[in-house]
Design an enzyme around this catalytic site. Structure first.
Site, PDB file in Angstrom:
ATOM      1  N   MET A  30       0.712  -1.186   0.165  1.00  0.00           N
ATOM      2  CA  MET A  30      -0.109  -0.216  -0.097  1.00  0.00           C
ATOM      3  C   MET A  30       0.931   1.189  -0.014  1.00  0.00           C
ATOM      4  SD  MET A  30      -3.267  -0.954   1.989  1.00  0.00           S
ATOM      5  CE  MET A  30      -2.643  -0.754   3.739  1.00  0.00           C
ATOM      6  N   LEU A  33       6.775   3.060   1.445  1.00  0.00           N
ATOM      7  CA  LEU A  33       7.747   1.686   1.207  1.00  0.00           C
ATOM      8  C   LEU A  33       8.850   1.970   2.548  1.00  0.00           C
ATOM      9  CD1 LEU A  33       7.827   1.013  -2.387  1.00  0.00           C
ATOM     10  CD2 LEU A  33       6.324   0.111  -0.885  1.00  0.00           C
ATOM     11  N   HIS A  37       9.536  -3.577   2.937  1.00  0.00           N
ATOM     12  CA  HIS A  37       9.142  -3.847   1.566  1.00  0.00           C
ATOM     13  C   HIS A  37      10.133  -4.049   0.383  1.00  0.00           C
ATOM     14  CE1 HIS A  37       5.827  -1.021   3.011  1.00  0.00           C
ATOM     15  NE2 HIS A  37       4.997  -1.979   2.599  1.00  0.00           N
ATOM     16  N   GLN A  61     -10.232  -2.568   2.854  1.00  0.00           N
ATOM     17  CA  GLN A  61      -9.732  -3.128   4.026  1.00  0.00           C
ATOM     18  C   GLN A  61      -9.633  -2.428   5.107  1.00  0.00           C
ATOM     19  OE1 GLN A  61      -5.856  -3.882   1.897  1.00  0.00           O
ATOM     20  NE2 GLN A  61      -5.072  -3.685   3.881  1.00  0.00           N
ATOM     21  N   LYS A 151       5.328  -9.976   9.333  1.00  0.00           N
ATOM     22  CA  LYS A 151       4.891  -8.971  10.256  1.00  0.00           C
ATOM     23  C   LYS A 151       3.455  -9.205  10.477  1.00  0.00           C
ATOM     24  CE  LYS A 151       4.458  -4.499   9.974  1.00  0.00           C
ATOM     25  NZ  LYS A 151       3.202  -4.009  10.667  1.00  0.00           N
ATOM     26  N   SER A 188       7.212  -0.534   9.737  1.00  0.00           N
ATOM     27  CA  SER A 188       5.730  -0.388   9.425  1.00  0.00           C
ATOM     28  C   SER A 188       5.654   1.035   8.777  1.00  0.00           C
ATOM     29  CB  SER A 188       4.916  -0.774  10.483  1.00  0.00           C
ATOM     30  OG  SER A 188       3.765  -0.047  10.351  1.00  0.00           O
TER      31      SER A 188
HETATM   32  O1  PAF Z   1      -0.054  -5.479   3.689  1.00  0.00           O
HETATM   33  C1  PAF Z   1      -0.644  -4.668   2.901  1.00  0.00           C
HETATM   34  O2  PAF Z   1       0.148  -3.723   2.744  1.00  0.00           O
HETATM   35  C2  PAF Z   1      -1.985  -4.874   2.329  1.00  0.00           C
HETATM   36  O3  PAF Z   1      -2.837  -5.483   3.080  1.00  0.00           O
HETATM   37  C3  PAF Z   1      -2.014  -5.731   0.896  1.00  0.00           C
HETATM   38  C4  PAF Z   1      -1.660  -7.133   1.151  1.00  0.00           C
HETATM   39  C5  PAF Z   1      -0.995  -5.056   0.006  1.00  0.00           C
HETATM   40  C6  PAF Z   1      -3.352  -5.811   0.457  1.00  0.00           C
HETATM   41  O4  PAF Z   1      -3.827  -4.434   0.212  1.00  0.00           O
END
Ligand code: PAF
Length: 284
Positions: A30, A33, A37, A61, A151, A188
């Site tokens: 998302m 970064l 990541h 989500q 994580k 994070s």
């Molecule tokens: O972990 C994340 O950043 C999100 O939940 C994901 C897997 C990219 C789905 O939107």
């Protein structure tokens, strides 16, 4: 590295690569970064020919609209970071590309037990949204392997279930080690929302997990959980401990007695004012 914004252009690009028998690794994100990541990108690039990174803040989500609004968005800075890796394509669609028929027109996935405990319990509907977006991204990209961080451990199990049980796709789902800051805090995107004091206090999460791991040989699971709560309760910036639990790493069922056959993870979620942090550690 290419930045692609539409499904059509991405599929055209990938069809060309697949025609040349390249394998495709996929890192869904998302954005905002960090080194965690980038470690997934590096692993994907080591193991697959082409690496696709998606950057999409998925509205379905987020159960808390405030959380969605405050989620950091920084596409340009993210692309700069990815340029220094072996990422081949950044897929940065807008909401309409992923949800052309509207966000409410969803295929509903039921992750049973995993939907109702820990993250599922504290963020109602969260995993349905994750299932929704990941299923769409996988259908668009059709990767050989998907790379996710440990994580978000419960998310990893949910996505494994999604791929195997619902989508029945031959995609390897690979969980990768948590990358930590020098003081142990798990990296994070939400860490940048912490005040300096909260950021300092946040290392207590890692210290508590490590303490639980160190004491696992001498204390019962119940005693360890008590110890963890005592430790976290002392931290001023932690306004709420949502959960601290010892779980079977395969099923996420709580562990209440030791059994050498079972891999145990300590998992936790805490709130620091309006920022929610999660972490976990394998303890045996
Ligand atoms: O972990 C994340 O950043 C999100 O939940 C994901 C897997 C990219 C789905 O939107």
């Amino acid at each position: 590295m290419q930045v692609i914004k539409t499904v059509k252009a991405l599929q055209q690009y990938l069809a060309g690569k697949r025609g040349l028998h390249n394998t495709i690794g996929f890192v869904p994100t998302m954005g905002a970064l960090h080194q965690g990541h980038l470690s997934l990108v590096n692993k994907s690039a080591d193991e697959q020919d082409i690496c696709v990174v998606s950057i999409f803040v998925n509205p379905t989500q987020f159960n808390d609209p405030k959380d969605l609004n405050q989620y950091p968005r920084m596409l340009e800075a993210d692309c700069l970071k990815l340029k220094s890796t072996a990422c081949d394509v950044v897929f940065a669609p807008d909401v309409k590309e992923i949800y052309p028929d509207g966000k409410s027109n969803q295929q509903i996935f039921d992750f049973a037990y995993l939907d109702h405990v820990y993250e599922g319990r504290h963020r109602p509907g969260h995993f349905k949204g994750v299932g929704q977006v990941v299923s769409r991204l996988l259908r668009i990209i059709q990767p050989n392997a998907l790379y996710l961080g440990n994580k978000d451990y419960q998310q990893l199990l949910v996505i494994k279930q999604l791929v195997k049980r619902y989508l029945k796709l031959p995609i390897q789902v690979i969980g990768c080690p948590i990358v930590r800051e020098n003081d142990g805090l798990a990296m994070s995107s939400r860490n940048m929302l912490l005040s300096p004091t909260q950021r300092k206090d946040a290392s207590a999460i890692y210290n508590t997990l490590q303490l639980v791991k160190d004491k696992a040989e001498s204390l019962s699971p119940e005693q360890l959980i008590q110890l963890a709560y005592q430790n976290l309760n002392k931290v001023k910036s932690i306004v709420k401990i949502e959960y601290f639990a010892l779980i079977d790493a395969q099923t996420m069922h709580p562990v209440d007695e030791w059994n050498n056959q079972v891999e145990v993870r300590a998992i936790t979620a805490v709130q620091m004012d309006h920022v929610r942090l999660i972490d976990n550690m394998q303890i045996n």
